[in-house]
Scaffold this active site. Structure first.
Site, PDB file in Angstrom:
ATOM      1  N   GLY A  84       0.819  -1.220   0.000  1.00  0.00           N
ATOM      2  CA  GLY A  84       0.000   0.000   0.000  1.00  0.00           C
ATOM      3  C   GLY A  84       0.845   1.258   0.000  1.00  0.00           C
TER       4      GLY A  84
ATOM      5  N   TYR B  47      39.554  22.175  15.825  1.00  0.00           N
ATOM      6  CA  TYR B  47      39.044  21.373  14.713  1.00  0.00           C
ATOM      7  C   TYR B  47      40.137  20.387  14.315  1.00  0.00           C
ATOM      8  CZ  TYR B  47      37.817  19.713  10.115  1.00  0.00           C
ATOM      9  OH  TYR B  47      37.552  18.889   9.059  1.00  0.00           O
TER      10      TYR B  47
ATOM     11  N   ASN C 232      49.247  16.346  23.214  1.00  0.00           N
ATOM     12  CA  ASN C 232      48.442  17.417  23.797  1.00  0.00           C
ATOM     13  C   ASN C 232      48.152  18.462  22.721  1.00  0.00           C
ATOM     14  OD1 ASN C 232      47.412  19.618  25.265  1.00  0.00           O
ATOM     15  ND2 ASN C 232      48.374  18.802  27.117  1.00  0.00           N
TER      16      ASN C 232
ATOM     17  N   GLU D 243     -15.832  -4.552   7.693  1.00  0.00           N
ATOM     18  CA  GLU D 243     -14.972  -3.368   7.699  1.00  0.00           C
ATOM     19  C   GLU D 243     -15.742  -2.157   8.226  1.00  0.00           C
ATOM     20  OE1 GLU D 243     -11.539  -3.097   6.980  1.00  0.00           O
ATOM     21  OE2 GLU D 243     -11.993  -5.191   7.359  1.00  0.00           O
TER      22      GLU D 243
ATOM     23  N   ASN E 131      -1.910   3.909  10.516  1.00  0.00           N
ATOM     24  CA  ASN E 131      -2.460   4.435   9.268  1.00  0.00           C
ATOM     25  C   ASN E 131      -2.184   5.924   9.085  1.00  0.00           C
ATOM     26  OD1 ASN E 131      -3.571   1.928   8.495  1.00  0.00           O
ATOM     27  ND2 ASN E 131      -5.308   2.275   9.855  1.00  0.00           N
TER      28      ASN E 131
ATOM     29  N   ARG F  93      -3.156   7.767   4.031  1.00  0.00           N
ATOM     30  CA  ARG F  93      -3.485   8.543   5.231  1.00  0.00           C
ATOM     31  C   ARG F  93      -2.247   9.097   5.948  1.00  0.00           C
ATOM     32  NH1 ARG F  93      -7.352   3.762   7.347  1.00  0.00           N
ATOM     33  NH2 ARG F  93      -5.977   2.639   5.922  1.00  0.00           N
TER      34      ARG F  93
HETATM   35  C1  UD1 Z   1      -7.034  -3.642   7.596  1.00  0.00           C
HETATM   36  C2  UD1 Z   1      -8.200  -4.652   7.678  1.00  0.00           C
HETATM   37  C3  UD1 Z   1      -9.022  -4.351   8.934  1.00  0.00           C
HETATM   38  C4  UD1 Z   1      -8.148  -4.376  10.155  1.00  0.00           C
HETATM   39  C5  UD1 Z   1      -6.932  -3.428   9.995  1.00  0.00           C
HETATM   40  C6  UD1 Z   1      -5.958  -3.639  11.119  1.00  0.00           C
HETATM   41  C7  UD1 Z   1      -8.817  -5.225   5.396  1.00  0.00           C
HETATM   42  C8  UD1 Z   1      -9.770  -4.999   4.296  1.00  0.00           C
HETATM   43  N1  UD1 Z   1      -9.021  -4.534   6.501  1.00  0.00           N
HETATM   44  O1  UD1 Z   1      -7.605  -2.349   7.416  1.00  0.00           O
HETATM   45  O2  UD1 Z   1     -10.037  -5.335   9.076  1.00  0.00           O
HETATM   46  O3  UD1 Z   1      -8.904  -4.011  11.286  1.00  0.00           O
HETATM   47  O4  UD1 Z   1      -6.231  -3.709   8.780  1.00  0.00           O
HETATM   48  O5  UD1 Z   1      -4.919  -2.703  11.079  1.00  0.00           O
HETATM   49  O6  UD1 Z   1      -7.943  -6.050   5.274  1.00  0.00           O
HETATM   50  N2  UD1 Z   1      -2.064  -3.649   1.417  1.00  0.00           N
HETATM   51  C9  UD1 Z   1      -1.494  -4.213   0.295  1.00  0.00           C
HETATM   52  N3  UD1 Z   1      -2.195  -4.241  -0.862  1.00  0.00           N
HETATM   53  C10 UD1 Z   1      -3.451  -3.745  -0.970  1.00  0.00           C
HETATM   54  C11 UD1 Z   1      -4.029  -3.172   0.178  1.00  0.00           C
HETATM   55  C12 UD1 Z   1      -3.329  -3.152   1.358  1.00  0.00           C
HETATM   56  O7  UD1 Z   1      -0.374  -4.692   0.348  1.00  0.00           O
HETATM   57  O8  UD1 Z   1      -4.012  -3.826  -2.068  1.00  0.00           O
HETATM   58  C13 UD1 Z   1      -1.291  -3.640   2.661  1.00  0.00           C
HETATM   59  C14 UD1 Z   1      -0.978  -2.240   3.174  1.00  0.00           C
HETATM   60  O9  UD1 Z   1       0.292  -1.826   2.710  1.00  0.00           O
HETATM   61  C15 UD1 Z   1      -0.966  -2.441   4.692  1.00  0.00           C
HETATM   62  C16 UD1 Z   1      -1.897  -3.614   4.912  1.00  0.00           C
HETATM   63  O10 UD1 Z   1      -2.068  -4.247   3.669  1.00  0.00           O
HETATM   64  O11 UD1 Z   1       0.325  -2.793   5.180  1.00  0.00           O
HETATM   65  C17 UD1 Z   1      -3.255  -3.190   5.458  1.00  0.00           C
HETATM   66  O12 UD1 Z   1      -3.823  -2.213   4.600  1.00  0.00           O
HETATM   67  P1  UD1 Z   1      -4.537  -0.931   5.178  1.00  0.00           P
HETATM   68  O13 UD1 Z   1      -4.953  -0.107   4.046  1.00  0.00           O
HETATM   69  O14 UD1 Z   1      -3.733  -0.316   6.240  1.00  0.00           O
HETATM   70  O15 UD1 Z   1      -5.850  -1.617   5.821  1.00  0.00           O
HETATM   71  P2  UD1 Z   1      -6.718  -1.038   7.004  1.00  0.00           P
HETATM   72  O16 UD1 Z   1      -7.667  -0.049   6.471  1.00  0.00           O
HETATM   73  O17 UD1 Z   1      -5.850  -0.643   8.126  1.00  0.00           O
HETATM   74 MG    MG Z   2      -3.820  -0.410   8.379  1.00  0.00          MG
END
Ligand code: UD1
Ligand code: MG
Length: 457
Positions: free
Chosen positions: A12, A366, A377, A155, A228, A16
């Site tokens: 991701g 320096y 010294n 979610e 986040n 945020r």
């Molecule tokens: C996610 C969970 C939520 C949980 C929360 C805990 C989902 C849909 N939701 O929400 O239930 O309570 O984590 O912190 O899973 N990522 C990818 N590829 C993607 C999307 C995300 O690799 O296509 C990775 C992001 O980099 C991140 C992780 O997955 O490290 C979680 O993604 P994030 O967008 O933070 O999910 P949350 O909204 O926090």
């Molecule tokens: Mg998250």
């Protein structure tokens, strides 16, 4: 024990965070959050760690190196879609797969081990790591049936008011039967508010197939904090900092004011060392025993011996020996090597210099691009003139030399063993051992000069 695999979600962007730096690379106590996660995962006897990368792929890969295998998720279509990318590596394998988000840096291997344990004991196809929190906003909620069994995860954005009132949340970490995981990922749709493929939907799919799905409710909520935004980042930093400080204190380090002491995750400190307030110990710094560090001192990637005192100073990428006394207000710049019993006093800057045992630069100097021998010294205000605007040159000061105050040593130059440089000298040529070198204009006193001046007026 069954085979264990891990999938780390790190593709991701982290919208945020509002940052140019990819979310999982934001440091918590000096270490990128995804690195914290992988370091904990590594303790679990895992056959295969697969990181899903996308945004900042090369940078994440450069960070984790050989600790992981990598699969690219070109478009970030959701957490289920992300896990699915690991299919080429994990499909058809017998065993348990832990899925964890790269944005949960506080998780510990102990909690993950407990998760594995329950998963195996209950012969589950999926086990969710859950936590009860005061403010569940933003997290997926755990929906249980009347019998208290897990039904599904909803979610936050898709949840009804009643569901939003639930304070048991999905931490984002799961154990799955590996084969069941990949079979059910194919069935996940993106029919939801965010139009994403949600990994948590796998829970409902397995449940509907009559499989055993359970939750492991941890009381260590702090560990499961998902980062986040910057507010959560600061919160994680605070929790991690406290954890690190407590750990050092338990091992015999005195930290005078833990709330005002900042120690990175991989720093090590010897017994009976005292850390005073306002101190930052960063990177791979190693501090020996019986040292006094601080107050208000910043040490990055340094190796410090035993019984050394460093007060109100900054040191970077250098080695500092034992029984050394540094500061207040000294600056040790990279590639310096300060040997035992050296003294570096106030307003002294050292750069890429070696100071051998027992040498002293006590005030206002320096010393850069220099090799200083033993028991030298260096008088107040001495400067190694190392730079001609284009190139840097070496100053050598051999053992037992005495450099008088306010001398300029114009490099390249060697000051021989046991020699003296008279105060105020500007030395441009080598000084032989045991010589006295005076390189300054002779003093002329014009007697009664002021009277003559007054007569002229
Ligand atoms: C996610 C969970 C939520 C949980 C929360 C805990 C989902 C849909 N939701 O929400 O239930 O309570 O984590 O912190 O899973 N990522 C990818 N590829 C993607 C999307 C995300 O690799 O296509 C990775 C992001 O980099 C991140 C992780 O997955 O490290 C979680 O993604 P994030 O967008 O933070 O999910 P949350 O909204 O926090
Ligand atoms: Mg998250």
């Amino acid at each position: 024990m069954s085979n264990r695999y891990a999938v780390i979600l790190a593709a991701g962007q982290g919208t945020r965070m509002k940052s140019k730096l990819y979310k999982v690379l934001h440091p918590v106590c000096g270490k990128p959050m995804v690195q914290h996660v992988v370091d904990q995962i590594e303790k679990l006897n895992i056959q295969e760690i697969v990181s899903i990368i996308g945004h900042g792929a090369e940078k994440v890969q450069a960070q984790l190196g050989e600790q992981s295998k990598y699969v690219l998720q070109e478009q970030q279509l959701g957490t289920a879609h992300a896990v699915k990318q690991a299919k080429e590596i994990l499909n058809g394998k017998e065993g348990i797969t832990i899925v964890i988000c790269g944005d949960t840096p506080l998780i510990t291997s102990e909690t993950l081990e407990a998760l594995f344990k329950q998963h195996v004991e209950l012969s589950a196809k999926a086990t969710i790591l859950t936590a009860k929190v005061d403010d569940p906003t933003g997290y997926g909620r755990i929906i249980r049936n009347k019998a208290g069994l897990v039904e599904k995860i909803v979610e936050h954005k898709d949840a009804t008011e009643a569901e939003r009132a639930i304070n048991e949340i999905n931490t984002g970490t799961f154990c799955f039967d590996n084969k069941a995981l990949f079979a059910s990922l194919d069935l996940v749709s993106n029919d939801n508010v965010q139009g994403e493929y949600y990994l948590p939907d796998v829970i409902e799919i397995l449940k509907k197939q009559g499989e055993v799905v359970t939750a492991f409710l941890t009381d260590e909520f702090e560990e499961t904090l998902g980062i986040n935004d910057r507010v959560a980042l600061a919160e994680a930093e605070k929790i991690m900092r406290n954890r690190i400080n407590v750990n050092h204190m338990k091992k015999g380090v005195t930290i005078v004011d833990p709330s005002n002491t900042y120690i990175d995750a991989d720093v090590s400190i010897g017994q009976d060392t005292i850390i005073y307030p306002g101190t930052l110990l960063k990177g791979n710094t190693v501090i020996g025993e019986d040292c006094h560090i601080g107050p208000n001192t910043e040490i990055t990637d340094c190796h410090v011996g035993n019984a050394t005192v460093i007060r109100q100073s900054v040191a970077l990428k250098s080695t500092i020996g034992s029984h050394v006394n540094i500061g207040p207000f000294a600056h040790i710049r990279p590639e310096s090597s300060i040997h035992d019993k050296v003294k570096i006093g106030n307003f002294v800057e050292i750069k890429k210099a070696v100071l051998d045992d027992g040498s002293k630069a006590s005030h206002l100097s320096y010393i850069g691009d220099a090799e200083v021998g033993k028991n030298v010294n260096i008088g107040c205000g001495t400067i190694t003139v190392n730079y001609d605007g284009k190139n840097k040159f070496l100053t050598k000061i051999e053992d037992d030399a005495f450099i008088g105050c306010n001398s300029n040593l114009i490099a390249p130059v060697t000051i021989g063993k046991g020699s003296y440089v008279a105060a105020g000298s500007t030395i441009t040529e080598n000084v032989p051992g045991d010589a006295l070198s005076i390189a300054r204009a002779r003093q002329v006193n014009k007697e009664n000069y002021v009277q003559k001046l007054n007569q002229k007026k």
